[in-house]
Each structure stands twice: as structure tokens, then as C-alpha cells.
Scaffold this motif. Structure first.
Motif, PDB file in Angstrom:
ATOM      1  N   ALA A   1      30.756  30.360  32.646  1.00 12.99           N
ATOM      2  CA  ALA A   1      29.679  29.691  33.381  1.00 12.99           C
ATOM      3  C   ALA A   1      28.632  29.127  32.426  1.00 12.99           C
ATOM      4  CB  ALA A   1      29.023  30.673  34.356  1.00 12.99           C
ATOM      5  N   GLU A   2      28.585  29.681  31.213  1.00 11.66           N
ATOM      6  CA  GLU A   2      27.656  29.185  30.183  1.00 11.66           C
ATOM      7  C   GLU A   2      28.404  28.223  29.265  1.00 11.66           C
ATOM      8  OE1 GLU A   2      24.554  30.791  26.734  1.00 11.66           O
ATOM      9  OE2 GLU A   2      26.032  32.162  27.586  1.00 11.66           O
ATOM     10  N   GLN A   3      27.895  27.017  29.157  1.00  6.98           N
ATOM     11  CA  GLN A   3      28.447  26.027  28.236  1.00  6.98           C
ATOM     12  C   GLN A   3      27.860  26.260  26.855  1.00  6.98           C
ATOM     13  OE1 GLN A   3      28.664  21.373  28.846  1.00  6.98           O
ATOM     14  NE2 GLN A   3      26.657  21.932  28.056  1.00  6.98           N
ATOM     15  N   MET A   4      28.721  26.581  25.874  1.00  8.97           N
ATOM     16  CA  MET A   4      28.224  26.794  24.528  1.00  8.97           C
ATOM     17  C   MET A   4      27.926  25.446  23.868  1.00  8.97           C
ATOM     18  SD  MET A   4      28.163  29.924  24.756  1.00  8.97           S
ATOM     19  CE  MET A   4      27.301  30.071  23.201  1.00  8.97           C
ATOM     20  N   PRO A   5      26.983  25.394  22.923  1.00  4.18           N
ATOM     21  CA  PRO A   5      26.607  24.095  22.343  1.00  4.18           C
ATOM     22  C   PRO A   5      27.751  23.397  21.621  1.00  4.18           C
ATOM     23  CG  PRO A   5      25.534  25.920  21.192  1.00  4.18           C
ATOM     24  CD  PRO A   5      26.129  26.489  22.427  1.00  4.18           C
ATOM     25  N   TRP A   6      28.710  24.163  21.072  1.00  3.65           N
ATOM     26  CA  TRP A   6      29.845  23.513  20.396  1.00  3.65           C
ATOM     27  C   TRP A   6      30.873  22.980  21.393  1.00  3.65           C
ATOM     28  CZ3 TRP A   6      28.109  28.457  19.422  1.00  3.65           C
ATOM     29  CH2 TRP A   6      28.820  29.528  19.972  1.00  3.65           C
ATOM     30  N   GLU A   7      30.639  23.213  22.695  1.00  3.74           N
ATOM     31  CA  GLU A   7      31.469  22.607  23.744  1.00  3.74           C
ATOM     32  C   GLU A   7      30.724  21.479  24.465  1.00  3.74           C
ATOM     33  OE1 GLU A   7      33.929  26.329  25.545  1.00  3.74           O
ATOM     34  OE2 GLU A   7      31.783  26.336  25.961  1.00  3.74           O
ATOM     35  N   ALA A   8      29.467  21.301  24.141  1.00  5.94           N
ATOM     36  CA  ALA A   8      28.582  20.454  24.934  1.00  5.94           C
ATOM     37  C   ALA A   8      28.498  19.039  24.368  1.00  5.94           C
ATOM     38  CB  ALA A   8      27.180  21.063  24.962  1.00  5.94           C
ATOM     39  N   PRO A   9      28.136  18.052  25.212  1.00  4.27           N
ATOM     40  CA  PRO A   9      27.793  16.726  24.679  1.00  4.27           C
ATOM     41  C   PRO A   9      26.529  16.826  23.836  1.00  4.27           C
ATOM     42  CG  PRO A   9      27.287  16.861  27.014  1.00  4.27           C
ATOM     43  CD  PRO A   9      28.030  18.116  26.673  1.00  4.27           C
ATOM     44  N   LEU A  10      26.418  15.917  22.887  1.00  2.00           N
ATOM     45  CA  LEU A  10      25.298  15.954  21.946  1.00  2.00           C
ATOM     46  C   LEU A  10      23.951  15.909  22.660  1.00  2.00           C
ATOM     47  CD1 LEU A  10      24.589  16.059  18.944  1.00  2.00           C
ATOM     48  CD2 LEU A  10      24.695  13.547  18.903  1.00  2.00           C
ATOM     49  N   VAL A  11      23.875  15.186  23.770  1.00  2.00           N
ATOM     50  CA  VAL A  11      22.591  15.062  24.463  1.00  2.00           C
ATOM     51  C   VAL A  11      22.154  16.415  25.022  1.00  2.00           C
ATOM     52  CG1 VAL A  11      23.584  14.421  26.717  1.00  2.00           C
ATOM     53  CG2 VAL A  11      21.267  13.662  26.096  1.00  2.00           C
ATOM     54  N   ASP A  12      23.086  17.275  25.432  1.00  2.00           N
ATOM     55  CA  ASP A  12      22.696  18.600  25.907  1.00  2.00           C
ATOM     56  C   ASP A  12      22.172  19.463  24.763  1.00  2.00           C
ATOM     57  OD1 ASP A  12      23.230  18.096  28.524  1.00  2.00           O
ATOM     58  OD2 ASP A  12      24.995  19.382  28.688  1.00  2.00           O
ATOM     59  N   ILE A  13      22.760  19.341  23.579  1.00  2.00           N
ATOM     60  CA  ILE A  13      22.225  20.050  22.415  1.00  2.00           C
ATOM     61  C   ILE A  13      20.781  19.611  22.177  1.00  2.00           C
ATOM     62  CG2 ILE A  13      22.445  20.390  19.922  1.00  2.00           C
ATOM     63  CD1 ILE A  13      25.435  20.089  20.194  1.00  2.00           C
ATOM     64  N   ALA A  14      20.543  18.296  22.251  1.00  2.00           N
ATOM     65  CA  ALA A  14      19.186  17.780  22.029  1.00  2.00           C
ATOM     66  C   ALA A  14      18.214  18.297  23.089  1.00  2.00           C
ATOM     67  CB  ALA A  14      19.216  16.253  22.025  1.00  2.00           C
ATOM     68  N   ARG A  15      18.649  18.367  24.330  1.00  2.00           N
ATOM     69  CA  ARG A  15      17.778  18.860  25.402  1.00  2.00           C
ATOM     70  C   ARG A  15      17.400  20.327  25.191  1.00  2.00           C
ATOM     71  NH1 ARG A  15      21.685  16.057  29.880  1.00  2.00           N
ATOM     72  NH2 ARG A  15      20.632  14.027  30.018  1.00  2.00           N
ATOM     73  N   ASN A  16      18.295  21.072  24.558  1.00  2.00           N
ATOM     74  CA  ASN A  16      18.079  22.508  24.370  1.00  2.00           C
ATOM     75  C   ASN A  16      17.528  22.862  22.998  1.00  2.00           C
ATOM     76  OD1 ASN A  16      19.109  23.172  26.934  1.00  2.00           O
ATOM     77  ND2 ASN A  16      21.210  23.065  26.173  1.00  2.00           N
ATOM     78  N   TYR A  17      17.170  21.861  22.229  1.00  2.00           N
ATOM     79  CA  TYR A  17      16.652  22.086  20.875  1.00  2.00           C
ATOM     80  C   TYR A  17      15.153  22.364  20.918  1.00  2.00           C
ATOM     81  CZ  TYR A  17      15.118  20.873  16.126  1.00  2.00           C
ATOM     82  OH  TYR A  17      14.544  20.893  14.876  1.00  2.00           O
ATOM     83  N   HIS A  18      14.750  23.517  20.388  1.00  2.00           N
ATOM     84  CA  HIS A  18      13.336  23.874  20.268  1.00  2.00           C
ATOM     85  C   HIS A  18      13.065  24.062  18.777  1.00  2.00           C
ATOM     86  CE1 HIS A  18      12.925  24.611  24.653  1.00  2.00           C
ATOM     87  NE2 HIS A  18      14.206  24.911  24.545  1.00  2.00           N
ATOM     88  N   GLY A  19      12.851  22.961  18.094  1.00  2.00           N
ATOM     89  CA  GLY A  19      12.855  22.958  16.647  1.00  2.00           C
ATOM     90  C   GLY A  19      11.537  23.312  16.012  1.00  2.00           C
ATOM     91  N   SER A  20      11.632  23.543  14.706  1.00  2.00           N
ATOM     92  CA  SER A  20      10.474  23.868  13.877  1.00  2.00           C
ATOM     93  C   SER A  20      10.765  23.339  12.486  1.00  2.00           C
ATOM     94  CB  SER A  20      10.258  25.385  13.844  1.00  2.00           C
ATOM     95  OG  SER A  20       9.376  25.744  12.815  1.00  2.00           O
TER      96      SER A  20
END
Length: 326
Positions: free
Chosen positions: A46-65
Motif C-alpha cells: 500500500a506504500e509506494q517506495m520512492p524507488w518505485e515512484a515517478p520523479l514528481v512524487d519524489i519531489a513532492r515528498n522531498y523535505h530538503g536541507s
């Protein structure tokens, strides 16, 4: 060098005593706990891992520093010889009076939907992290304020795929950004007296200078031969360069066929056993500053190997689960 401990033997201060006695790492045997965490954190489809995800979902979930160690959410890091993974990172904190731990980030985008981790699963992560933290804290020392960090790190099965991902990351930059990447690659290769910050920056620039570059690289090659922390055996490729974790401790487990984590002990690299039956625990820089425990230099290598059978699982193969505190 490497001690072993059953989970039922782990009590407050027990890890601190082993590290103070000179052990660089401790293998804590806890297969049932790891199995439960692995099912919840990596096998729940049920959880999509980032290495399975489209790049835009990685960007949406990025909380960078600006500090890589402080970044949370979904991360994509491919810098040759320095970093080479796709990851999902969370930080957990328990507040007095709350029924469950508070997670940062609290949810992850999956296309138009959101995935929220199970609070009971996060409580399990907190429980083992807090127990390890208590065991790391020397007897008589006041408990520190800390967060439990949960990281899932995916490494690539093939060197060719890593090359492609590094090229993709590099080519997304402008001309000066690509130049900076090239300087960084040289800077991370600086050895011996050239390795401190400042001198390594200077070496990174000089290594690309006409004329001076060849001489600077020659001096560095000589220093590398004397620096045992730069040793690589045939067939090994450096993915995560030698470094210290900036946290109290790191506890690793995983399912890895092509990746090897090594710790630097007595001027030599030693393979750290990592599987799904035990947590390989070693101190970080915060433990050295707060408790006087020696932090441990470590690195991650890629080794090309034939697949054992036809049971490859791209979701979980070459994945490391890290529990830590900071």
C-alpha cells in the motif's frame, strides 16, 4: 572488534560499556523485531517506495536541507564516490501526553493520494530506537533529548545503472553546476594532508588546472598509497565514501546482495555483517561529543556478483533499513 549481544541482554548502558571497552560495533540479535519492521516498512505494497515512484512524487515528498544529514522525506542522491542511493527518511519524536509518536513528515504523496504510516508501526520503530538509545547512554548520565530516525535506503544492483543515475543527476545542472560536480569528485579523492576542508577544496580546483593539474594529481596519488582508508580491493566500487554519521548511533539491517558496508578499525577495513536477523550498531559523532564514545568511520561498496537464483525483488533487494537517534 565486533561484539554480539542478544536483545534480551541489552539493558541501559550495555552498549556504552561495550563501545567504551574498544568494540567498534555491536551486533544485536533480534530477528522477530526486524521481521515485524521489515514487513511494515518494506513489504506493505500500500506504500509506494520512492524507488518505485515517478520523479514528481519524489519531489513532492522531498523535505530538503543544505545539510544532507538533516534532509527528510524522499531523497535522490547520486554523487560519484560520495553518495549513491534513493531513500525515504523520517524523524520520530515522542511528546509527553501523546498516545503515539509524531513523525516528520507525517504523510507521503502517491499521485493524487496520500499515504500515512501506521501509528502502531511508528511506535514499534520508536520503541527499538529508544531502547538502543538507553543502552548507548552510559550509566549515571542524564538522558538526552533525541529523535529516532528511520531510513530506508535503496542501492542499485548494477554498476551500469549507477553510472546512468549519476549522469542524470549531473546533467540536470547548468554549466557551472557540472563544473562544481567535477571539482567535488576530485575534492573527495584528496588524501593525507590534502584531505582537510579548505585544502581539499583547493586540490579539487587545481586538479583540473592546465599543467598544475597533472602535478597535483601525482602528489595525491602518492598520498593515497599511504592512506589505508583509501584502499579498495579489485572488483569493489566506492558508493558511500568514508564518513562518520552525525547522530548518536546507527543500527543497520537489510537485504543486500551487491552492497557491503565496512568499518575502519586499526587501519584496515572490516566488513560489517548486515542481514535481517540482527542490527549492526555503531556510534556516531553525537555519541563521541556527549558520551566520549569513539565514532566509527564507515563506507559502502558495490560488488558485482552473480544473482543467486530467480527470486530477485526490486522493491526490497539491496535495501538497508537504518534505525538511529539524533
Amino acid at each position: 572488534m565486533i561484539a554480539e549481544l542478544a536483545l534480551q541482554e541489552m539493558e541501559p548502558g550495555s552498549l556504552a560499556r561495550l563501545f567504551a571497552a574498544g568494540h567498534a560495533a555491536v551486533l544485536v540479535h533480534c530477528p522477530e523485531i526486524i521481521a515485524a519492521l521489515w514487513r511494515g516498512l518494506l513489504e506493505d505494497t500500500a506504500e509506494q517506495m520512492p524507488w518505485e515512484a515517478p520523479l514528481v512524487d519524489i519531489a513532492r515528498n522531498y523535505h530538503g536541507s543544505g545539510d544532507i544529514t538533516a534532509s527528510l522525506g524522499d531523497l535522490f542522491y547520486f554523487q560519484p564516490g560520495r553518495h549513491g542511493y534513493i531513500a525515504r527518511k523520517m524523524a520520530l519524536r515522542r511528546t509527553e501526553g501523546e498516545d503515539h509518536v509524531i513523525a516528520r513528515p507525517g504523510w507521503f504523496a502517491q499521485g493524487p493520494q496520500r499515504y500515512t504510516p501506521d501509528p502502531a508501526l511508528l511506535d514499534q520503530c520508536w520503541s527499538i530506537g529508544a531502547r538502543l538509545m538507553a543502552a548507548l547512554t552510559p550509566a549515571g548520565t542524564p538522558p538526552a533529548d533525541f529523535e529516532v530516525v528511520v531510513q530506508r535506503l535503496k542501492y542499485q544492483e548494477s554498476g551500469g545503472d549507477m553510472d546512468r543515475l549519476e549522469a542524470l543527476a549531473r546533467n540536470s545542472l547548468g554549466r557551472w553546476g557540472r563544473t562544481g560536480c567535477a571539482w567535488d569528485e576530485r575534492r573527495w579523492q584528496a588524501a593525507g594532508m590534502l584531505s582537510p576542508r579548505g585544502l581539499s577544496d583547493l586540490y579539487g580546483m587545481l586538479a583540473h588546472a592546465p599543467g598544475l593539474g597533472r602535478m597535483a594529481q601525482g602528489i595525491n596519488r602518492m598520498l593515497q598509497r599511504r592512506d589505508r582508508s583509501r584502499d579498495l580491493a579489485p572488483g569493489q566500487r566506492l558508493i558511500e565514501g568514508a564518513h562518520f554519521d552525525h547522530r548518536y548511533f546507527s543500527a543497520l539491517c537489510g537485504q543486500r546482495t551487491h552492497m557491503v558496508t565496512q568499518i575502519f578499525v586499526k587501519e584496515q577495513w572490516v566488513d560489517l555483517p548486515i542481514d535481517r536477523t540482527m542490527l549492526a550498531v555503531f556510534p556516531g559523532t553525537m555519541a563521541m561529543h556527549s558520551y566520549g564514545l569513539r565514532h566509527v568511520m564507515h563506507r559502502v561498496l558495490h560488488v558485482e556478483r552473480e544473482a543467486n537464483d530467480g527470486s530477485a525483488n526490486p522493491r526490497t533487494d539491496n535495501v538497508t533499513l537504518l534505525i538511529g537517534s539524533a
